[in-house]
Scaffold this motif. Structure first.
Motif: not given
Length: 71
Positions: A1-2, A55-64
């Motif tokens: 996770x980290x 940034x939107x793609x980073x947020x999506x990947x991080x949430x996945x």
């Protein structure tokens, strides 16, 4: 996770430096004589749109990666 969060912050730091370069491009480009202001502003706005998309793609990947549901 980290690990996912560290990678996301590393990429975001890179995006911040790209944004700073775009600002410097606009700042010093408009100071030149006979500078095409519309072109310079358009490039900077397009660059910011690209950064926003990344940034939107980073947020999506991080949430996945963290196991959260993407809306």
């Amino acid at each position: 996770m980290m690990r996912a969060q560290v990678i996301a912050w590393t990429v975001r730091t890179g995006l911040f430096f790209v944004a700073a370069l775009l600002i410097l491009f606009l700042w010093y480009g408009t100071g030149a004589e006979r500078a095409p202001l519309g072109l310079l502003i358009g490039i900077v706005i397009g660059g910011f749109a690209g950064l926003w998309w990344a940034e939107i793609r980073i947020q999506e990947a991080l949430s996945k990666a963290l196991g959260k549901e993407v809306e």
